[in-house]
Design a protein around this motif. Structure first.
Motif, PDB file in Angstrom:
ATOM      1  N   PHE A 158     -84.481  22.811 -45.865  1.00 45.97           N
ATOM      2  CA  PHE A 158     -84.411  23.744 -46.982  1.00 45.97           C
ATOM      3  C   PHE A 158     -85.598  23.478 -47.904  1.00 45.97           C
ATOM      4  O   PHE A 158     -85.728  22.387 -48.462  1.00 45.97           O
ATOM      5  N   ARG A 159     -86.452  24.460 -48.074  1.00 49.37           N
ATOM      6  CA  ARG A 159     -87.647  24.313 -48.899  1.00 49.37           C
ATOM      7  C   ARG A 159     -87.713  25.455 -49.912  1.00 49.37           C
ATOM      8  O   ARG A 159     -87.746  26.622 -49.538  1.00 49.37           O
ATOM      9  N   GLN A 160     -87.704  25.124 -51.204  1.00 49.61           N
ATOM     10  CA  GLN A 160     -87.747  26.136 -52.264  1.00 49.61           C
ATOM     11  C   GLN A 160     -86.632  27.170 -52.063  1.00 49.61           C
ATOM     12  O   GLN A 160     -86.879  28.358 -51.862  1.00 49.61           O
ATOM     13  N   VAL A 161     -85.423  26.674 -52.125  1.00 49.08           N
ATOM     14  CA  VAL A 161     -84.244  27.512 -51.893  1.00 49.08           C
ATOM     15  C   VAL A 161     -83.325  27.428 -53.106  1.00 49.08           C
ATOM     16  O   VAL A 161     -83.142  26.353 -53.690  1.00 49.08           O
ATOM     17  N   ARG A 162     -82.743  28.558 -53.480  1.00 54.02           N
ATOM     18  CA  ARG A 162     -81.769  28.592 -54.581  1.00 54.02           C
ATOM     19  C   ARG A 162     -80.452  29.164 -54.056  1.00 54.02           C
ATOM     20  O   ARG A 162     -80.421  30.237 -53.456  1.00 54.02           O
ATOM     21  N   LEU A 163     -79.370  28.428 -54.279  1.00 55.52           N
ATOM     22  CA  LEU A 163     -78.033  28.886 -53.914  1.00 55.52           C
ATOM     23  C   LEU A 163     -77.219  29.013 -55.192  1.00 55.52           C
ATOM     24  O   LEU A 163     -77.123  28.059 -55.967  1.00 55.52           O
ATOM     25  N   LYS A 164     -76.628  30.172 -55.393  1.00 53.25           N
ATOM     26  CA  LYS A 164     -75.839  30.417 -56.608  1.00 53.25           C
ATOM     27  C   LYS A 164     -74.465  30.963 -56.245  1.00 53.25           C
ATOM     28  O   LYS A 164     -74.347  31.928 -55.483  1.00 53.25           O
ATOM     29  N   ASN A 165     -73.437  30.315 -56.785  1.00 52.42           N
ATOM     30  CA  ASN A 165     -72.052  30.739 -56.566  1.00 52.42           C
ATOM     31  C   ASN A 165     -71.724  30.849 -55.070  1.00 52.42           C
ATOM     32  O   ASN A 165     -71.069  31.797 -54.625  1.00 52.42           O
ATOM     33  N   CYS A 166     -72.160  29.856 -54.317  1.00 54.63           N
ATOM     34  CA  CYS A 166     -71.886  29.836 -52.881  1.00 54.63           C
ATOM     35  C   CYS A 166     -70.790  28.818 -52.573  1.00 54.63           C
ATOM     36  O   CYS A 166     -70.670  27.787 -53.236  1.00 54.63           O
ATOM     37  N   THR A 167     -69.983  29.117 -51.559  1.00 59.11           N
ATOM     38  CA  THR A 167     -68.891  28.236 -51.155  1.00 59.11           C
ATOM     39  C   THR A 167     -69.235  27.607 -49.818  1.00 59.11           C
ATOM     40  O   THR A 167     -69.318  28.291 -48.802  1.00 59.11           O
TER      41      THR A 167
END
Length: 225
Positions: free
Chosen positions: A114-123
């Motif tokens: 994972f490179r420069q990744v944004r996860l928001k409100n993930c389950t």
């Protein structure tokens, strides 16, 4: 990653591919590289799309449940409300991607990058990330309950408002990770917990971790009894 403003380089002119079924059809015809596509809805379930590459793509409300996408690459892509539950994504590459409101319950990301990744409100409860590598990654309001993150490498990783209950961090150095705004507890660690060295926690969290190591923590009220 603080202060950086990178975002996926998704172009404005996209191929309106309809639902995700278009990927299955083109893959069956020998196509494994997809660029500038926008997919809305549809599913790939129990499909073998091993080694596919998705560049500058947008996925909205797509289901990858139980799909096999090992060694696939996702570059400059956006995922909104997608479902990766129980999908096989071992050794996959995620570069400059954003995932919002996605389900990854039981998904397998072993040895992924994972490179420069944004996860928001993930389950991502019960998901497997063993031996994964995270660099310049931000987790916001994500759930990692009972997830496996053993022997991972973390560099410039941020977590804000996440849940890490019963997460397995065995042999994953947590130095520099700030858990003060997240919920933690019941972690699986090595016997002497070297994984905790350099991790940033609140005083209350420190008490929970100290008890995990067998320490008896006494408060001022305890001493007054």
């Amino acid at each position: 990653m603080a202060g950086k403003t990178w975002k996926p380089e998704v172009v404005q002119a996209r191929i309106q591919a309809g639902d995700l079924g278009a990927v299955r059809e083109q893959f069956c015809e020998g196509e494994s590289e997809f660029e500038d596509y926008e997919f809305t809805g549809g599913e790939i379930e129990a499909e073998d799309l091993y080694g596919s590459t998705f560049t500058r793509c947008i996925f909205r409300r797509c289901r990858f449940a139980r799909a096999e996408l090992g060694q696939s690459s996702f570059i400059d892509s956006v995922f909104e409300g997608c479902d990766f539950s129980n999908a096989g994504l071992e050794e996959s590459l995620w570069r400059r991607c954003e995932l919002t409101d996605c389900r990854m319950v039981g998904a397998r990301f072993g040895a992924s990058r994972f490179r420069q990744v944004r996860l928001k409100n993930c389950t991502a409860e019960f998901a497997g990330f063993d031996r994964a590598s995270f660099q310049s990654v931000r987790f916001e309001a994500c759930k990692f309950g009972e997830a496996w993150l053993r022997s991972c490498k973390c560099k410039e990783v941020e977590a804000a408002g996440c849940s890490f209950f019963k997460t397995n961090f065995y042999q994953t150095p947590l130095a520099g990770l700030d858990f003060t705004t997240s919920e933690i507890g019941g972690w699986t660690l090595s016997e002497t917990a070297p994984e905790l060295r350099g991790a940033i926690v609140s005083p209350i969290q420190a008490v929970e971790l100290a008890e995990r190591l067998g320490l008896i923590v006494k408060t001022t009220e305890d001493r007054d009894l």
